[in-house]
Design a protein around this motif. Structure first.
Motif, PDB file in Angstrom:
ATOM      1  N   ALA A  42     -16.584   1.635  20.813  1.00  0.00           N
ATOM      2  CA  ALA A  42     -15.124   1.585  20.753  1.00  0.00           C
ATOM      3  C   ALA A  42     -14.658   0.406  19.906  1.00  0.00           C
ATOM      4  O   ALA A  42     -13.673   0.519  19.165  1.00  0.00           O
ATOM      5  N   SER A  43     -15.361  -0.721  19.988  1.00  0.00           N
ATOM      6  CA  SER A  43     -15.017  -1.876  19.162  1.00  0.00           C
ATOM      7  C   SER A  43     -15.213  -1.572  17.682  1.00  0.00           C
ATOM      8  O   SER A  43     -14.426  -2.019  16.839  1.00  0.00           O
ATOM      9  N   VAL A  44     -16.259  -0.825  17.370  1.00  0.00           N
ATOM     10  CA  VAL A  44     -16.497  -0.438  15.972  1.00  0.00           C
ATOM     11  C   VAL A  44     -15.382   0.488  15.506  1.00  0.00           C
ATOM     12  O   VAL A  44     -14.816   0.302  14.426  1.00  0.00           O
ATOM     13  N   ARG A  45     -15.032   1.463  16.330  1.00  0.00           N
ATOM     14  CA  ARG A  45     -13.942   2.379  15.964  1.00  0.00           C
ATOM     15  C   ARG A  45     -12.638   1.615  15.757  1.00  0.00           C
ATOM     16  O   ARG A  45     -11.917   1.848  14.770  1.00  0.00           O
ATOM     17  N   ASP A  46     -12.321   0.705  16.647  1.00  0.00           N
ATOM     18  CA  ASP A  46     -11.106  -0.100  16.504  1.00  0.00           C
ATOM     19  C   ASP A  46     -11.136  -0.915  15.218  1.00  0.00           C
ATOM     20  O   ASP A  46     -10.122  -1.029  14.513  1.00  0.00           O
ATOM     21  N   GLY A  47     -12.282  -1.490  14.908  1.00  0.00           N
ATOM     22  CA  GLY A  47     -12.417  -2.293  13.693  1.00  0.00           C
ATOM     23  C   GLY A  47     -12.224  -1.482  12.433  1.00  0.00           C
ATOM     24  O   GLY A  47     -11.580  -1.939  11.477  1.00  0.00           O
ATOM     25  N   ILE A  48     -12.749  -0.270  12.407  1.00  0.00           N
ATOM     26  CA  ILE A  48     -12.589   0.593  11.229  1.00  0.00           C
ATOM     27  C   ILE A  48     -11.132   1.055  11.120  1.00  0.00           C
ATOM     28  O   ILE A  48     -10.583   1.153  10.021  1.00  0.00           O
ATOM     29  N   GLY A  49     -10.484   1.307  12.245  1.00  0.00           N
ATOM     30  CA  GLY A  49      -9.058   1.626  12.209  1.00  0.00           C
ATOM     31  C   GLY A  49      -8.248   0.482  11.630  1.00  0.00           C
ATOM     32  O   GLY A  49      -7.339   0.683  10.817  1.00  0.00           O
ATOM     33  N   GLU A  50      -8.576  -0.741  12.040  1.00  0.00           N
ATOM     34  CA  GLU A  50      -7.887  -1.918  11.509  1.00  0.00           C
ATOM     35  C   GLU A  50      -8.183  -2.091  10.022  1.00  0.00           C
ATOM     36  O   GLU A  50      -7.296  -2.448   9.233  1.00  0.00           O
ATOM     37  N   LEU A  51      -9.412  -1.833   9.607  1.00  0.00           N
ATOM     38  CA  LEU A  51      -9.787  -1.956   8.200  1.00  0.00           C
ATOM     39  C   LEU A  51      -8.931  -1.040   7.324  1.00  0.00           C
ATOM     40  O   LEU A  51      -8.340  -1.480   6.334  1.00  0.00           O
ATOM     41  N   VAL A  52      -8.825   0.245   7.675  1.00  0.00           N
ATOM     42  CA  VAL A  52      -8.039   1.171   6.861  1.00  0.00           C
ATOM     43  C   VAL A  52      -6.553   0.828   6.938  1.00  0.00           C
ATOM     44  O   VAL A  52      -5.818   0.980   5.964  1.00  0.00           O
ATOM     45  N   ASN A  53      -6.103   0.326   8.084  1.00  0.00           N
ATOM     46  CA  ASN A  53      -4.710  -0.074   8.232  1.00  0.00           C
ATOM     47  C   ASN A  53      -4.371  -1.234   7.290  1.00  0.00           C
ATOM     48  O   ASN A  53      -3.333  -1.228   6.624  1.00  0.00           O
ATOM     49  N   VAL A  54      -5.248  -2.218   7.212  1.00  0.00           N
ATOM     50  CA  VAL A  54      -5.018  -3.369   6.338  1.00  0.00           C
ATOM     51  C   VAL A  54      -5.082  -2.947   4.869  1.00  0.00           C
ATOM     52  O   VAL A  54      -4.246  -3.372   4.059  1.00  0.00           O
ATOM     53  N   ILE A  55      -6.039  -2.101   4.524  1.00  0.00           N
ATOM     54  CA  ILE A  55      -6.133  -1.618   3.134  1.00  0.00           C
ATOM     55  C   ILE A  55      -4.843  -0.903   2.744  1.00  0.00           C
ATOM     56  O   ILE A  55      -4.245  -1.197   1.699  1.00  0.00           O
ATOM     57  N   ALA A  56      -4.397   0.034   3.575  1.00  0.00           N
ATOM     58  CA  ALA A  56      -3.168   0.772   3.271  1.00  0.00           C
ATOM     59  C   ALA A  56      -1.959  -0.163   3.248  1.00  0.00           C
ATOM     60  O   ALA A  56      -1.061  -0.011   2.403  1.00  0.00           O
ATOM     61  N   GLY A  57      -1.925  -1.138   4.144  1.00  0.00           N
ATOM     62  CA  GLY A  57      -0.823  -2.089   4.179  1.00  0.00           C
ATOM     63  C   GLY A  57      -0.744  -2.936   2.933  1.00  0.00           C
ATOM     64  O   GLY A  57       0.352  -3.190   2.403  1.00  0.00           O
ATOM     65  N   HIS A  58      -1.881  -3.384   2.429  1.00  0.00           N
ATOM     66  CA  HIS A  58      -1.890  -4.162   1.188  1.00  0.00           C
ATOM     67  C   HIS A  58      -1.439  -3.311  -0.001  1.00  0.00           C
ATOM     68  O   HIS A  58      -0.665  -3.775  -0.845  1.00  0.00           O
ATOM     69  N   ALA A  59      -1.916  -2.077  -0.061  1.00  0.00           N
ATOM     70  CA  ALA A  59      -1.494  -1.189  -1.153  1.00  0.00           C
ATOM     71  C   ALA A  59      -0.003  -0.889  -1.045  1.00  0.00           C
ATOM     72  O   ALA A  59       0.713  -0.865  -2.058  1.00  0.00           O
ATOM     73  N   LYS A  60       0.481  -0.679   0.171  1.00  0.00           N
ATOM     74  CA  LYS A  60       1.908  -0.442   0.399  1.00  0.00           C
ATOM     75  C   LYS A  60       2.729  -1.617  -0.127  1.00  0.00           C
ATOM     76  O   LYS A  60       3.738  -1.432  -0.807  1.00  0.00           O
ATOM     77  N   GLY A  61       2.293  -2.834   0.191  1.00  0.00           N
ATOM     78  CA  GLY A  61       2.995  -4.024  -0.279  1.00  0.00           C
ATOM     79  C   GLY A  61       2.998  -4.137  -1.791  1.00  0.00           C
ATOM     80  O   GLY A  61       4.007  -4.494  -2.399  1.00  0.00           O
ATOM     81  N   ALA A  62       1.865  -3.798  -2.403  1.00  0.00           N
ATOM     82  CA  ALA A  62       1.765  -3.879  -3.864  1.00  0.00           C
ATOM     83  C   ALA A  62       2.661  -2.849  -4.550  1.00  0.00           C
ATOM     84  O   ALA A  62       3.128  -3.079  -5.668  1.00  0.00           O
ATOM     85  N   LEU A  63       2.910  -1.724  -3.881  1.00  0.00           N
ATOM     86  CA  LEU A  63       3.706  -0.655  -4.480  1.00  0.00           C
ATOM     87  C   LEU A  63       5.162  -0.639  -4.020  1.00  0.00           C
ATOM     88  O   LEU A  63       5.954   0.174  -4.492  1.00  0.00           O
ATOM     89  N   ALA A  64       5.523  -1.541  -3.106  1.00  0.00           N
ATOM     90  CA  ALA A  64       6.912  -1.615  -2.639  1.00  0.00           C
ATOM     91  C   ALA A  64       7.827  -1.906  -3.828  1.00  0.00           C
ATOM     92  O   ALA A  64       7.501  -2.688  -4.710  1.00  0.00           O
ATOM     93  N   GLY A  65       8.956  -1.238  -3.857  1.00  0.00           N
ATOM     94  CA  GLY A  65       9.915  -1.453  -4.931  1.00  0.00           C
ATOM     95  C   GLY A  65       9.572  -0.745  -6.230  1.00  0.00           C
ATOM     96  O   GLY A  65      10.246  -0.928  -7.239  1.00  0.00           O
ATOM     97  N   THR A  66       8.512   0.068  -6.209  1.00  0.00           N
ATOM     98  CA  THR A  66       8.140   0.842  -7.400  1.00  0.00           C
ATOM     99  C   THR A  66       8.453   2.315  -7.149  1.00  0.00           C
ATOM    100  O   THR A  66       8.850   2.702  -6.049  1.00  0.00           O
ATOM    101  N   ALA A  67       8.219   3.120  -8.143  1.00  0.00           N
ATOM    102  CA  ALA A  67       8.418   4.568  -8.001  1.00  0.00           C
ATOM    103  C   ALA A  67       7.385   5.193  -7.064  1.00  0.00           C
ATOM    104  O   ALA A  67       7.492   6.366  -6.724  1.00  0.00           O
ATOM    105  N   TYR A  68       6.392   4.417  -6.628  1.00  0.00           N
ATOM    106  CA  TYR A  68       5.314   4.928  -5.788  1.00  0.00           C
ATOM    107  C   TYR A  68       5.373   4.395  -4.358  1.00  0.00           C
ATOM    108  O   TYR A  68       4.393   4.470  -3.613  1.00  0.00           O
ATOM    109  N   ALA A  69       6.491   3.848  -3.940  1.00  0.00           N
ATOM    110  CA  ALA A  69       6.621   3.278  -2.597  1.00  0.00           C
ATOM    111  C   ALA A  69       6.336   4.325  -1.522  1.00  0.00           C
ATOM    112  O   ALA A  69       6.635   5.510  -1.697  1.00  0.00           O
ATOM    113  N   PHE A  70       5.748   3.891  -0.408  1.00  0.00           N
ATOM    114  CA  PHE A  70       5.430   4.796   0.687  1.00  0.00           C
ATOM    115  C   PHE A  70       5.413   4.045   2.006  1.00  0.00           C
ATOM    116  O   PHE A  70       5.402   2.825   2.042  1.00  0.00           O
ATOM    117  N   GLN A  71       5.398   4.796   3.092  1.00  0.00           N
ATOM    118  CA  GLN A  71       5.249   4.272   4.444  1.00  0.00           C
ATOM    119  C   GLN A  71       3.889   4.716   4.969  1.00  0.00           C
ATOM    120  O   GLN A  71       3.330   5.703   4.483  1.00  0.00           O
TER     121      GLN A  71
END
Length: 158
Positions: A85-114
């Motif tokens: 379960a700790s491994v699953r939680d960690g991988i969930g956090e990993l993809v969440n952080v990756i998507a969050g960083h990409a979201k931040g990089a694309l904020a205010g552009t034509a490619y913005a997303f939630q």
């Protein structure tokens, strides 16, 4: 947005993946390949998947062999994971952080997303499919300490 693959919106995901693993796990990460797929499954032992909606509509998945997932999470935690379960939680956090960083990089552009909440899929040979019959999937292969993993960015076809 049209249904095409654009380096403008893909590069932030690639950069976020490398930087997140290097920062959170202290592990060297390098991109080893890139391919565009249409409706192709991505099969590994564990995948962190997160939905994205907005100008880019689809999902992002990080798919890894189980042993690599355990090592990454161990480095993130600074100790061996107490359970699967700790491994699953960690991988969930990993993809969440990756998507969050990409979201931040694309904020205010034509490619913005939630982003949605992450899900983790576990099981040898499971498959992550791109959304919809006309979906495009960009699979970016990486290597960490000699082990491969894949980032898959899927968008709905336009």
């Amino acid at each position: 947005m049209s249904g095409g693959i654009s380096a403008e919106w893909v590069n932030p995901f690639v950069t976020a993946t490398t930087r997140t693993i290097e920062t959170m796990a202290g592990m060297a990460c390098r991109r080893t390949g890139l391919r565009v797929e249409r409706g192709s499954p991505l099969a590994r032992d564990v995948s962190g998947v997160i939905g994205i909606a907005g100008a880019i509509d689809g999902a992002v998945a990080v798919s890894l062999p189980w042993a690599l997932a355990v090592r990454i999470v161990e480095r993130m935690l600074g100790q061996a994971p107490e359970s699967d379960a700790s491994v699953r939680d960690g991988i969930g956090e990993l993809v969440n952080v990756i998507a969050g960083h990409a979201k931040g990089a694309l904020a205010g552009t034509a490619y913005a997303f939630q982003i949605a909440l992450p899900m983790v899929i576990v099981g040898a040979g499971h498959a992550v499919w791109s959304p919809g019959a006309s979906g495009l999937s960009l699979a970016v292969d990486f290597e960490v300490e000699g082990d491969p993993f894949t980032l898959q960015v899927c968008i709905r076809g336009g």
